[in-house]
Design an enzyme around this catalytic site. Structure first.
Site, PDB file in Angstrom:
ATOM      1  CB  CYS A 116      -4.242  19.054  13.131  1.00 41.24           C
ATOM      2  SG  CYS A 116      -3.981  19.263  14.914  1.00 41.24           S
ATOM      3  CE  LYS A 137      -1.544  16.486  22.775  1.00 45.83           C
ATOM      4  NZ  LYS A 137      -0.484  15.459  22.680  1.00 45.83           N
ATOM      5  CG  HIS A 209      -5.963  14.283  14.644  1.00 47.99           C
ATOM      6  ND1 HIS A 209      -5.060  14.500  13.622  1.00 47.99           N
ATOM      7  CD2 HIS A 209      -5.690  15.202  15.604  1.00 47.99           C
ATOM      8  CE1 HIS A 209      -4.257  15.500  13.956  1.00 47.99           C
ATOM      9  NE2 HIS A 209      -4.623  15.943  15.144  1.00 47.99           N
ATOM     10  CD  GLU A 211      -5.816  11.960  11.050  1.00 50.42           C
ATOM     11  OE1 GLU A 211      -4.882  12.519  11.635  1.00 50.42           O
ATOM     12  OE2 GLU A 211      -6.965  12.452  10.959  1.00 50.42           O
ATOM     13  NE  ARG A 223       3.938  12.393  21.254  1.00 44.66           N
ATOM     14  CZ  ARG A 223       3.026  12.996  20.497  1.00 44.66           C
ATOM     15  NH1 ARG A 223       3.027  12.794  19.183  1.00 44.66           N
ATOM     16  NH2 ARG A 223       2.111  13.773  21.027  1.00 44.66           N
TER      17      ARG A 223
END
Length: 308
Positions: A116, A137, A209, A211, A223
């Protein structure tokens, strides 16, 4: 007599895990990468051991929390991303740490995986490529095609590889090609997830990502709702797309609309996490294990090369 790198001598690959997210040990980014690699290692029959470096990117590289001697002795490195704090990559505090990592390890560690924001920083340091700010985003799960058939790192993968994305910035695929960086997993619209230095292993760059756990994007959305309600962000966050089935998506959107209208912090505790998680569509973990297994095998072959 020839000598092997210390990881190969002990029978375990030493993975240096540099966490740019937090100077606190055992944070989520560290746990997710470690879990993903250990799962792949067990499936591939390759023992691994980790050296953790929890970094404060606002400190100078000399005092940021990295044991530089230990880092340079690793068989492979993973450098996590961190949340952007500046519009341009040149001003990011983490850039100095990434630059030092490259200077210290480029000719010593067989493979470094930059994730990232650290991938964008490494592309800038190595090739002068600048990330571009996205209008919104980018959060969701995208399918990717295998760009280089037969490449060792994508062995066993076929077109349609799902990978989660969660980022504000991007480096266009066309710019990678011009710099001699090799995209390995590409998506529509000139986007990509995985790319490699010309040798195919020494430096790897991940915009996505792999992971992430299946519910990580959902937790990030929760969040971001909390941050917006606290006044930390101006724009109301967008739900990751595509990510949830119709019922789960409708459930979360109804909740988010209620939160937008009432702006009541008490509602934050009633986020429908469990019900929404049951509607997560994509499962990228088999491909994640495949990639990390391929990577570990390539590192093991490289780490066993005779060295002076």
């Amino acid at each position: 007599m020839s000598h092997t790198r210390h990881g190969a001598e002990r029978g375990a690959l030493r993975i240096g895990l540099v966490d740019l997210m937090s100077a606190v040990p055992n944070r989520p980014a560290q746990k997710m990468f470690r879990s993903a690699v250990e799962s792949a290692a067990a499936e591939a029959g390759l023992p691994v051991a980790f050296d953790h470096h929890a970094v404060d990117p606002f400190c100078s590289p000399e005092h940021c929390g990295i044991d530089w001697r230990l880092l340079g002795a690793a068989d492979a490195l993973i450098v996590t991303g961190s949340e952007p704090t500046r519009l341009d990559i040149e001003s990011e505090p983490a850039l100095a740490v990434v630059r030092r990592i490259i200077e210290e390890t480029a000719d010593r560690v067989p493979s470094t995986l930059f994730s990232c924001q650290s991938a964008h920083a490494a592309l800038y340091v190595r090739y002068g490529l600048r990330r571009r700010r996205l209008p919104d985003k980018y959060t969701g799960v995208a399918e990717h095609r295998v760009s280089v058939p037969g490449h060792a790192l994508t062995a066993g993968m076929t077109d349609g590889v799902p990978v989660p994305h969660s980022r504000w910035n991007s480096v266009p695929t066309a710019e990678l090609h011009r710099a001699g960086v090799v995209p390995l997993l590409e998506a529509d619209g000139g986007d990509w997830h995985l790319a490699a230095s010309a040798d195919g292993l020494r430096q790897l760059f991940c915009q996505g990502h792999p992971e992430y756990r299946r519910d990580t994007l959902l937790r990030e959305y929760q969040r971001d709702l909390r941050r917006h309600l606290a006044g930390e962000t101006d724009d109301f966050p967008e739900l990751p797309e595509p990510y949830l089935d119709g019922a789960a998506r409708e459930l979360v959107l109804r909740y988010a609309e209620k939160l937008r209208e009432q702006r009541d912090t008490a509602l934050l505790s009633s986020f429908p996490a469990e019900s929404a998680a049951a509607g997560i569509l994509a499962d990228w973990q088999p491909d994640t294990r495949g990639f990390f297994g391929n990577w570990l095998r390539a590192v093991a072959r490289s780490s066993a090369r005779p060295t002076p």
